[in-house]
Design a protein around this motif. Structure first.
Motif, PDB file in Angstrom:
ATOM      1  N   SER A  70       0.835  -1.200   0.000  1.00  0.00           N
ATOM      2  CA  SER A  70       0.000   0.000   0.000  1.00  0.00           C
ATOM      3  C   SER A  70       0.870   1.250   0.000  1.00  0.00           C
ATOM      4  CB  SER A  70      -0.908   0.010   1.233  1.00  0.00           C
ATOM      5  OG  SER A  70      -0.138   0.204   2.410  1.00  0.00           O
ATOM      6  N   GLN A  71       0.239   2.363  -0.313  1.00  0.00           N
ATOM      7  CA  GLN A  71       0.936   3.645  -0.297  1.00  0.00           C
ATOM      8  C   GLN A  71       0.917   4.296   1.083  1.00  0.00           C
ATOM      9  OE1 GLN A  71      -0.654   6.186  -3.373  1.00  0.00           O
ATOM     10  NE2 GLN A  71      -0.323   4.672  -4.991  1.00  0.00           N
ATOM     11  N   HIS A  72       0.035   3.811   1.952  1.00  0.00           N
ATOM     12  CA  HIS A  72      -0.157   4.439   3.263  1.00  0.00           C
ATOM     13  C   HIS A  72      -0.275   3.371   4.347  1.00  0.00           C
ATOM     14  CE1 HIS A  72      -1.140   8.144   1.034  1.00  0.00           C
ATOM     15  NE2 HIS A  72      -1.898   7.385   0.272  1.00  0.00           N
ATOM     16  N   PRO A  73      -0.137   3.753   5.617  1.00  0.00           N
ATOM     17  CA  PRO A  73      -0.384   2.806   6.709  1.00  0.00           C
ATOM     18  C   PRO A  73      -1.846   2.359   6.710  1.00  0.00           C
ATOM     19  CG  PRO A  73       0.785   4.762   7.493  1.00  0.00           C
ATOM     20  CD  PRO A  73       0.340   5.070   6.109  1.00  0.00           C
ATOM     21  N   TYR A  74      -2.121   1.227   7.312  1.00  0.00           N
ATOM     22  CA  TYR A  74      -3.475   0.667   7.317  1.00  0.00           C
ATOM     23  C   TYR A  74      -4.486   1.637   7.930  1.00  0.00           C
ATOM     24  CZ  TYR A  74      -7.256  -2.699   8.069  1.00  0.00           C
ATOM     25  OH  TYR A  74      -8.468  -3.350   8.068  1.00  0.00           O
ATOM     26  N   ALA A  85      -7.064   5.471  -7.288  1.00  0.00           N
ATOM     27  CA  ALA A  85      -7.851   6.680  -7.517  1.00  0.00           C
ATOM     28  C   ALA A  85      -7.261   7.898  -6.818  1.00  0.00           C
ATOM     29  CB  ALA A  85      -9.284   6.465  -7.038  1.00  0.00           C
ATOM     30  N   ASP A  86      -6.307   7.672  -5.929  1.00  0.00           N
ATOM     31  CA  ASP A  86      -5.724   8.747  -5.122  1.00  0.00           C
ATOM     32  C   ASP A  86      -6.808   9.460  -4.315  1.00  0.00           C
ATOM     33  OD1 ASP A  86      -3.417   9.808  -4.191  1.00  0.00           O
ATOM     34  OD2 ASP A  86      -2.887  10.933  -5.988  1.00  0.00           O
ATOM     35  N   LEU A  87      -7.653   8.658  -3.689  1.00  0.00           N
ATOM     36  CA  LEU A  87      -8.726   9.160  -2.839  1.00  0.00           C
ATOM     37  C   LEU A  87      -8.522   8.658  -1.412  1.00  0.00           C
ATOM     38  CD1 LEU A  87     -11.857   8.506  -5.095  1.00  0.00           C
ATOM     39  CD2 LEU A  87     -10.664  10.687  -4.755  1.00  0.00           C
ATOM     40  N   THR A 122     -19.888   5.621   1.726  1.00  0.00           N
ATOM     41  CA  THR A 122     -18.742   6.240   2.386  1.00  0.00           C
ATOM     42  C   THR A 122     -18.343   7.509   1.655  1.00  0.00           C
ATOM     43  OG1 THR A 122     -17.371   4.652   1.137  1.00  0.00           O
ATOM     44  CG2 THR A 122     -17.766   4.170   3.464  1.00  0.00           C
ATOM     45  N   VAL A 123     -17.606   8.361   2.351  1.00  0.00           N
ATOM     46  CA  VAL A 123     -17.190   9.654   1.815  1.00  0.00           C
ATOM     47  C   VAL A 123     -15.684   9.630   1.572  1.00  0.00           C
ATOM     48  CG1 VAL A 123     -17.205  12.158   2.191  1.00  0.00           C
ATOM     49  CG2 VAL A 123     -19.023  10.744   3.182  1.00  0.00           C
ATOM     50  N   TRP A 124     -15.276  10.152   0.412  1.00  0.00           N
ATOM     51  CA  TRP A 124     -13.870  10.130   0.009  1.00  0.00           C
ATOM     52  C   TRP A 124     -13.459  11.523  -0.451  1.00  0.00           C
ATOM     53  CZ3 TRP A 124     -11.172   5.243  -0.437  1.00  0.00           C
ATOM     54  CH2 TRP A 124     -11.971   4.141  -0.073  1.00  0.00           C
ATOM     55  N   LEU A 125     -12.190  11.833  -0.267  1.00  0.00           N
ATOM     56  CA  LEU A 125     -11.668  13.153  -0.603  1.00  0.00           C
ATOM     57  C   LEU A 125     -10.472  13.019  -1.537  1.00  0.00           C
ATOM     58  CD1 LEU A 125     -12.329  16.134   0.297  1.00  0.00           C
ATOM     59  CD2 LEU A 125     -10.384  15.916   1.869  1.00  0.00           C
ATOM     60  N   SER A 126     -10.466  13.851  -2.596  1.00  0.00           N
ATOM     61  CA  SER A 126      -9.339  13.830  -3.529  1.00  0.00           C
ATOM     62  C   SER A 126      -8.273  14.827  -3.095  1.00  0.00           C
ATOM     63  CB  SER A 126      -9.814  14.166  -4.943  1.00  0.00           C
ATOM     64  OG  SER A 126     -10.088  15.553  -5.058  1.00  0.00           O
ATOM     65  N   LEU A 127      -7.119  14.767  -3.730  1.00  0.00           N
ATOM     66  CA  LEU A 127      -6.048  15.711  -3.424  1.00  0.00           C
ATOM     67  C   LEU A 127      -6.456  17.142  -3.756  1.00  0.00           C
ATOM     68  CD1 LEU A 127      -2.908  13.751  -4.727  1.00  0.00           C
ATOM     69  CD2 LEU A 127      -3.683  14.020  -2.358  1.00  0.00           C
ATOM     70  N   CYS A 128      -7.414  17.286  -4.671  1.00  0.00           N
ATOM     71  CA  CYS A 128      -7.905  18.614  -5.047  1.00  0.00           C
ATOM     72  C   CYS A 128      -8.939  19.138  -4.065  1.00  0.00           C
ATOM     73  CB  CYS A 128      -8.526  18.575  -6.444  1.00  0.00           C
ATOM     74  SG  CYS A 128      -7.382  18.112  -7.756  1.00  0.00           S
ATOM     75  N   GLY A 129      -9.323  18.323  -3.097  1.00  0.00           N
ATOM     76  CA  GLY A 129     -10.325  18.734  -2.122  1.00  0.00           C
ATOM     77  C   GLY A 129     -11.748  18.430  -2.550  1.00  0.00           C
ATOM     78  N   THR A 130     -11.918  17.646  -3.612  1.00  0.00           N
ATOM     79  CA  THR A 130     -13.249  17.297  -4.094  1.00  0.00           C
ATOM     80  C   THR A 130     -13.830  16.161  -3.262  1.00  0.00           C
ATOM     81  OG1 THR A 130     -12.612  17.923  -6.337  1.00  0.00           O
ATOM     82  CG2 THR A 130     -14.591  16.571  -6.103  1.00  0.00           C
ATOM     83  N   THR A 131     -15.092  16.294  -2.892  1.00  0.00           N
ATOM     84  CA  THR A 131     -15.793  15.262  -2.138  1.00  0.00           C
ATOM     85  C   THR A 131     -16.446  14.279  -3.094  1.00  0.00           C
ATOM     86  OG1 THR A 131     -16.230  16.750  -0.277  1.00  0.00           O
ATOM     87  CG2 THR A 131     -17.629  14.802  -0.462  1.00  0.00           C
ATOM     88  N   PHE A 132     -16.200  12.998  -2.860  1.00  0.00           N
ATOM     89  CA  PHE A 132     -16.812  11.924  -3.632  1.00  0.00           C
ATOM     90  C   PHE A 132     -17.606  11.027  -2.685  1.00  0.00           C
ATOM     91  CE2 PHE A 132     -13.288  13.262  -6.251  1.00  0.00           C
ATOM     92  CZ  PHE A 132     -13.757  13.137  -7.554  1.00  0.00           C
ATOM     93  N   GLU A 153     -11.719   7.605 -13.538  1.00  0.00           N
ATOM     94  CA  GLU A 153     -12.254   6.431 -14.244  1.00  0.00           C
ATOM     95  C   GLU A 153     -11.211   5.835 -15.183  1.00  0.00           C
ATOM     96  OE1 GLU A 153     -16.263   5.151 -16.642  1.00  0.00           O
ATOM     97  OE2 GLU A 153     -15.509   7.187 -16.935  1.00  0.00           O
ATOM     98  N   GLU A 154     -10.500   6.677 -15.886  1.00  0.00           N
ATOM     99  CA  GLU A 154      -9.476   6.204 -16.814  1.00  0.00           C
ATOM    100  C   GLU A 154      -8.382   5.441 -16.078  1.00  0.00           C
ATOM    101  OE1 GLU A 154      -6.450   7.976 -20.266  1.00  0.00           O
ATOM    102  OE2 GLU A 154      -7.941   9.288 -19.311  1.00  0.00           O
ATOM    103  N   ILE A 155      -7.976   5.970 -14.937  1.00  0.00           N
ATOM    104  CA  ILE A 155      -6.941   5.317 -14.133  1.00  0.00           C
ATOM    105  C   ILE A 155      -7.431   3.975 -13.605  1.00  0.00           C
ATOM    106  CG2 ILE A 155      -5.634   5.477 -11.971  1.00  0.00           C
ATOM    107  CD1 ILE A 155      -5.563   8.552 -12.466  1.00  0.00           C
ATOM    108  N   LEU A 156      -8.665   3.945 -13.096  1.00  0.00           N
ATOM    109  CA  LEU A 156      -9.206   2.708 -12.541  1.00  0.00           C
ATOM    110  C   LEU A 156      -9.338   1.628 -13.603  1.00  0.00           C
ATOM    111  CD1 LEU A 156     -11.997   4.033 -10.114  1.00  0.00           C
ATOM    112  CD2 LEU A 156      -9.713   3.192  -9.517  1.00  0.00           C
TER     113      LEU A 156
END
Length: 206
Positions: A26-30, A80-82, A109-119, A184-187
């Motif tokens: 993974s890129q981050h701790p659990y 997705a970098d979310l 669930t709620v997810w946040l992008s590096l740009c600050g966009t809420t998904f 979507e393209e990345i996924l």
């Protein structure tokens, strides 16, 4: 980074205590991924003795679903970098109330992008929209997450031809459509090199 995740111990078909683990990259701790995405957390721990064994007799691999779900969740978040974030009543209530009138919200669930966009990630056992194009009419857009990167995938089955009972939909306001299209393209590219949703790659017995 490397993560070894342990499932809750269980009684195998012979009645003996058994426990499985999965090795992940993974890129981050659990803790980055949980508890904000909590659908694998109840039966997984980064400590081998972090969870009490189940008390009743269960079949082999009873908790393997949660290990594989953790693998998909981490793969989805990293690709997705979310970042999964906890629901905030003040910030997210209006968005979720609008979505509830338009689509099925389950395992949401709620997810946040590096740009600050809420998904919003919703993973229902039913079709997403209450009626065709209703999400667009309420100002939202969505993509269907590839199966191999869908975190929840309810309805576990270990055979190669098994299909999950849920689909995963990533939703955002239509003004962020370009960012969603890039995700979507990345996924889709990542799904071509990711194990199928129920692959037991990395799973071993302790």
């Amino acid at each position: 980074m490397k993560i070894t995740l342990f499932a809750r111990g269980h009684r195998n078909q012979n009645g003996k205590l058994s426990q499985q683990q999965i090795d992940l990259t993974s890129q981050h701790p659990y803790r980055y991924y949980t508890p904000a995405y909590g659908y694998c957390a109840p039966h997984c721990s980064i400590q081998q003795t972090g969870l009490l064994p189940s008390s009743g007799a269960t079949s082999d691999g009873d908790y393997v679903e949660y290990l594989v779900r953790a693998r998909r969740c981490i793969a989805f978040a990293d690709a997705a970098d979310l970042k999964p974030i906890k629901f905030n009543q003040r910030k997210h209530r209006t968005m979720l109330e609008s979505l509830r009138t338009a689509c099925s919200l389950d395992h949401t669930t709620v997810w946040l992008s590096l740009c600050g966009t809420t998904f919003i990630l919703t993973e229902p056992y039913t079709v997403l929209q209450h009626s065709p194009s209703v999400l667009a009419k309420t100002g939202f857009t969505y993509i269907t997450v590839p199966e191999s990167l869908s975190p929840y995938c309810g309805g576990w089955g270990s055979t190669p031809d098994a299909s999950p009972g849920t689909k995963s939909y990533l939703i955002c306001a239509v003004i962020h459509q370009a960012e969603l299209a890039a995700i979507e393209e990345i996924l889709r590219a990542e799904s071509g090199i990711t194990p199928i949703w129920n692959d037991l790659v990395g799973v071993t017995y302790v």
